[in-house]
Design an enzyme around this catalytic site. Structure first.
Site, PDB file in Angstrom:
ATOM      1  N   GLU A   1       0.883  -1.197  -0.195  1.00  0.00           N
ATOM      2  CA  GLU A   1      -0.267   0.149   0.051  1.00  0.00           C
ATOM      3  C   GLU A   1       0.951   1.187   0.066  1.00  0.00           C
ATOM      4  O   GLU A   1       1.840   1.140   0.548  1.00  0.00           O
ATOM      5  CB  GLU A   1      -0.759   0.056   1.150  1.00  0.00           C
ATOM      6  CG  GLU A   1      -1.651  -1.390   1.472  1.00  0.00           C
ATOM      7  CD  GLU A   1      -2.481  -1.280   2.490  1.00  0.00           C
ATOM      8  OE1 GLU A   1      -3.010  -0.284   3.385  1.00  0.00           O
ATOM      9  OE2 GLU A   1      -3.179  -2.530   2.825  1.00  0.00           O
TER      10      GLU A   1
ATOM     11  N   CYS B   1       0.125  -1.419  16.347  1.00  0.00           N
ATOM     12  CA  CYS B   1       0.170  -1.189  14.895  1.00  0.00           C
ATOM     13  C   CYS B   1      -0.170  -2.516  14.229  1.00  0.00           C
ATOM     14  O   CYS B   1       0.170  -3.631  14.259  1.00  0.00           O
ATOM     15  CB  CYS B   1       1.794  -0.922  14.419  1.00  0.00           C
ATOM     16  SG  CYS B   1       1.786  -0.971  12.481  1.00  0.00           S
TER      17      CYS B   1
ATOM     18  N   CYS C   1       5.774  -6.642   8.364  1.00  0.00           N
ATOM     19  CA  CYS C   1       6.675  -5.959   9.186  1.00  0.00           C
ATOM     20  C   CYS C   1       7.300  -7.086  10.301  1.00  0.00           C
ATOM     21  O   CYS C   1       6.206  -7.705  10.868  1.00  0.00           O
ATOM     22  CB  CYS C   1       6.182  -4.702   9.971  1.00  0.00           C
ATOM     23  SG  CYS C   1       7.379  -3.899  10.700  1.00  0.00           S
TER      24      CYS C   1
ATOM     25  N   CYS D   1      -2.319   5.916   9.989  1.00  0.00           N
ATOM     26  CA  CYS D   1      -0.965   5.103  10.735  1.00  0.00           C
ATOM     27  C   CYS D   1      -1.314   4.201  11.402  1.00  0.00           C
ATOM     28  O   CYS D   1      -2.262   4.245  12.324  1.00  0.00           O
ATOM     29  CB  CYS D   1      -0.363   6.406  11.834  1.00  0.00           C
ATOM     30  SG  CYS D   1       0.402   7.699  11.314  1.00  0.00           S
TER      31      CYS D   1
ATOM     32  N   GLY E   1       5.988  -1.755   7.007  1.00  0.00           N
ATOM     33  CA  GLY E   1       7.413  -1.944   7.146  1.00  0.00           C
ATOM     34  C   GLY E   1       8.265  -1.079   7.794  1.00  0.00           C
ATOM     35  O   GLY E   1       8.016   0.094   8.346  1.00  0.00           O
TER      36      GLY E   1
ATOM     37  N   CYS F   1       2.957   8.557   1.147  1.00  0.00           N
ATOM     38  CA  CYS F   1       3.632   7.588   2.220  1.00  0.00           C
ATOM     39  C   CYS F   1       3.799   6.226   1.779  1.00  0.00           C
ATOM     40  O   CYS F   1       2.971   5.550   1.225  1.00  0.00           O
ATOM     41  CB  CYS F   1       2.258   7.581   3.374  1.00  0.00           C
ATOM     42  SG  CYS F   1       2.838   6.528   4.922  1.00  0.00           S
TER      43      CYS F   1
ATOM     44  N   SER G   1      10.354   6.802  15.653  1.00  0.00           N
ATOM     45  CA  SER G   1       9.131   6.485  16.421  1.00  0.00           C
ATOM     46  C   SER G   1       9.500   6.487  17.783  1.00  0.00           C
ATOM     47  O   SER G   1       9.669   5.125  18.204  1.00  0.00           O
ATOM     48  CB  SER G   1       8.409   5.213  15.746  1.00  0.00           C
ATOM     49  OG  SER G   1       8.055   5.759  14.300  1.00  0.00           O
TER      50      SER G   1
ATOM     51  N   CYS H   1       5.234  -3.916  16.901  1.00  0.00           N
ATOM     52  CA  CYS H   1       4.676  -3.151  17.858  1.00  0.00           C
ATOM     53  C   CYS H   1       3.250  -3.226  18.227  1.00  0.00           C
ATOM     54  O   CYS H   1       2.484  -3.492  17.124  1.00  0.00           O
ATOM     55  CB  CYS H   1       5.109  -1.589  17.344  1.00  0.00           C
ATOM     56  SG  CYS H   1       6.694  -1.051  16.762  1.00  0.00           S
TER      57      CYS H   1
HETATM   58  N1  SAH Z   1       8.534   1.148  10.965  1.00  0.00           N
HETATM   59  C1  SAH Z   1       8.635   2.377  10.971  1.00  0.00           C
HETATM   60  C2  SAH Z   1       7.905   3.121   9.688  1.00  0.00           C
HETATM   61  C3  SAH Z   1       6.129   3.113   9.963  1.00  0.00           C
HETATM   62  S1  SAH Z   1       5.774   4.515  10.349  1.00  0.00           S
HETATM   63  C4  SAH Z   1       8.427   3.417  12.153  1.00  0.00           C
HETATM   64  O1  SAH Z   1       7.801   2.603  13.067  1.00  0.00           O
HETATM   65  O2  SAH Z   1       8.653   4.515  12.180  1.00  0.00           O
HETATM   66  C5  SAH Z   1       4.449   4.405  11.036  1.00  0.00           C
HETATM   67  C6  SAH Z   1       3.862   5.216  12.249  1.00  0.00           C
HETATM   68  O3  SAH Z   1       2.780   5.072  12.486  1.00  0.00           O
HETATM   69  C7  SAH Z   1       5.004   5.106  13.298  1.00  0.00           C
HETATM   70  O4  SAH Z   1       5.357   6.373  13.849  1.00  0.00           O
HETATM   71  C8  SAH Z   1       4.054   4.322  14.339  1.00  0.00           C
HETATM   72  O5  SAH Z   1       4.487   4.571  15.709  1.00  0.00           O
HETATM   73  C9  SAH Z   1       2.634   4.815  14.169  1.00  0.00           C
HETATM   74  N2  SAH Z   1       1.693   4.083  14.266  1.00  0.00           N
HETATM   75  C10 SAH Z   1       1.499   2.880  14.220  1.00  0.00           C
HETATM   76  N3  SAH Z   1       0.329   2.328  14.450  1.00  0.00           N
HETATM   77  C11 SAH Z   1      -0.334   3.336  14.766  1.00  0.00           C
HETATM   78  C12 SAH Z   1      -1.640   3.633  15.276  1.00  0.00           C
HETATM   79  N4  SAH Z   1      -2.501   2.625  15.396  1.00  0.00           N
HETATM   80  N5  SAH Z   1      -2.035   4.905  15.628  1.00  0.00           N
HETATM   81  C13 SAH Z   1      -1.192   5.860  15.502  1.00  0.00           C
HETATM   82  N6  SAH Z   1       0.089   6.002  15.094  1.00  0.00           N
HETATM   83  C14 SAH Z   1       0.357   4.571  14.811  1.00  0.00           C
END
Ligand code: SAH
Length: 362
Positions: free
Chosen positions: A103, A130, A123, A345, A172, A116, A226, A127
């Site tokens: 995506e 996510c 991934c 996100c 990812g 984006c 992050s 986390c």
């Molecule tokens: N793996 C990398 C790139 C993904 S960026 C990273 O973690 O930085 C995706 C961003 O969205 C990250 O900052 C992550 O913390 C945030 N994110 C993931 N799940 C989310 C959610 N459910 N609500 C808000 N932010 C989220």
């Protein structure tokens, strides 16, 4: 040329869109003995036009064309679906050659468009908040599959519109696929092709500490981290990577990250109600980032039905922001975009899986 830069199809033909200009030139000129002018012409065509066939590239000698047809191929991403959100965000679902679906999300912000992009299928970072993490890592994306996202989105836009910024914040962990990310972003920056300035590209990481210095040594792009938590224990609970690379180690790597003057690191902070959104967290965050040129993006958690996590009330988010601003940090609240099409996100990948599960035969 490092071996990873050579991606092949099952007939052993080279994926031409995975080669940055240096690798492309080495192949066509040094190995095949063709001219640099012709190599440049082919390269430029691949990165500015939709590819149909080698026949369609003008002014190529017959021998060059034959060589390309025999030894190389040009991959593409099939458009599986384009879904537009009510807020103007557009989610592109792409089908890769092996059937994997990835995506990209195109986000309008005033009159600028930010794309984006995804760097992996799924991934490995897991986390807890996510949804992409639930998929696990299916596979790395090839350099071509990363760089074709801005190419194909760009080609789909009307002539007056252009993508302004690229952010590696989709599916990812980009630094977990650095071998393919570096040629992909080199392709994004090539002024004979996609032509994005390095200041227009931001790579976001969970904090793969050893890879941060490698990224900086390879490319002068912007870094986003992050951080998401303010103590080791709290971060371990939501980001398993913290067990391997502690928060302290991550902050040391940020301090050591070579930044051009006037530049800063973007820290992303997902706000989870009752977990990391207290005044004390804001104060701790401000203390942790002391001395690092920083900007902070607060991301109120995007809720997912199968998670017990909640988004804080708007007043909590603004109070948290106010504390950080008092301490002198430039702090923005990231507005949720594309929630109705699962493009926000932390929502990538999963919605489609769920749909697929529903429609799968019993
Ligand atoms: N793996 C990398 C790139 C993904 S960026 C990273 O973690 O930085 C995706 C961003 O969205 C990250 O900052 C992550 O913390 C945030 N994110 C993931 N799940 C989310 C959610 N459910 N609500 C808000 N932010 C989220």
């Amino acid at each position: 040329m490092p071996p990873h830069a050579l991606a092949h199809d099952d007939q052993g033909r080279i994926d031409l869109r995975s080669l940055d200009w240096d690798a492309f030139r080495a192949l066509m000129v040094d190995e095949w003995g063709d001219s640099a002018t012709r190599a440049r012409r082919v390269f430029r065509h691949l990165w500015t036009q939709p590819f149909t066939s080698f026949e369609a590239i003008p002014n190529l000698a017959l021998a060059t064309r034959r060589m390309l047809e025999q030894r190389a191929y040009v991959p593409t991403l099939q458009t599986e679906q384009v879904i537009e959100s009510e807020d103007g965000t557009t989610k592109f679902l792409w089908r890769c050659e092996d059937g994997a679906v990835i995506e990209s999300v195109l986000i309008p912000d005033n009159d600028r468009l930010t794309l984006c992009m995804s760097s992996q299928v799924g991934c490995a970072m897991a986390c807890t908040f996510c949804l992409t993490g639930d998929m696990g890592l299916k596979r790395q994306l090839k350099a071509s599959e990363i760089a074709m996202q801005p190419l194909l989105v760009g080609l789909s836009l009307p002539p007056e519109k252009r993508i302004a910024n690229l952010v590696l914040m989709g599916m990812g962990e980009p630094l977990h696929n650095l071998d393919n990310l570096v040629p992909a972003l080199t392709l994004c920056m090539d002024d004979h092709g996609l032509n994005f300035g390095h200041r227009k590209i931001t790579v976001s990481t969970v904090g793969l500490v050893p890879k941060m210095a490698e990224l900086a040594a390879a490319l002068p792009v912007n870094l986003a981290v992050s951080i998401n938590a303010t103590t080791e224990e709290q971060r371990r609970q939501i980001m398993p990577i913290t067990r391997k690379h502690s928060l302290a180690e991550l902050l040391d790597a940020c301090r050591a990250f070579p930044l051009p003057s006037g530049k800063s690191i973007l820290f992303e902070y997902v706000m989870l109600a009752g977990f990391n959104d207290a005044d004390e967290d804001a104060v701790r965050l401000a203390d942790l980032l002391e001395g690092i040129p920083s900007k902070i993006n607060l991301i109120p958690y995007n809720e997912n039905p199968d998670r017990d996590l909640r988004r804080p009330a708007p007043e909590r988010v603004t109070a948290f922001q106010a504390l950080l601003m008092q301490r002198g940090y430039f702090t923005k609240i990231r507005i949720t975009r594309g929630i109705d099409v699962s493009a926000a996100c932390g929502q990538l990948g999963k919605a489609r899986q769920r749909n697929a599960a529903v429609s799968a035969p019993a």
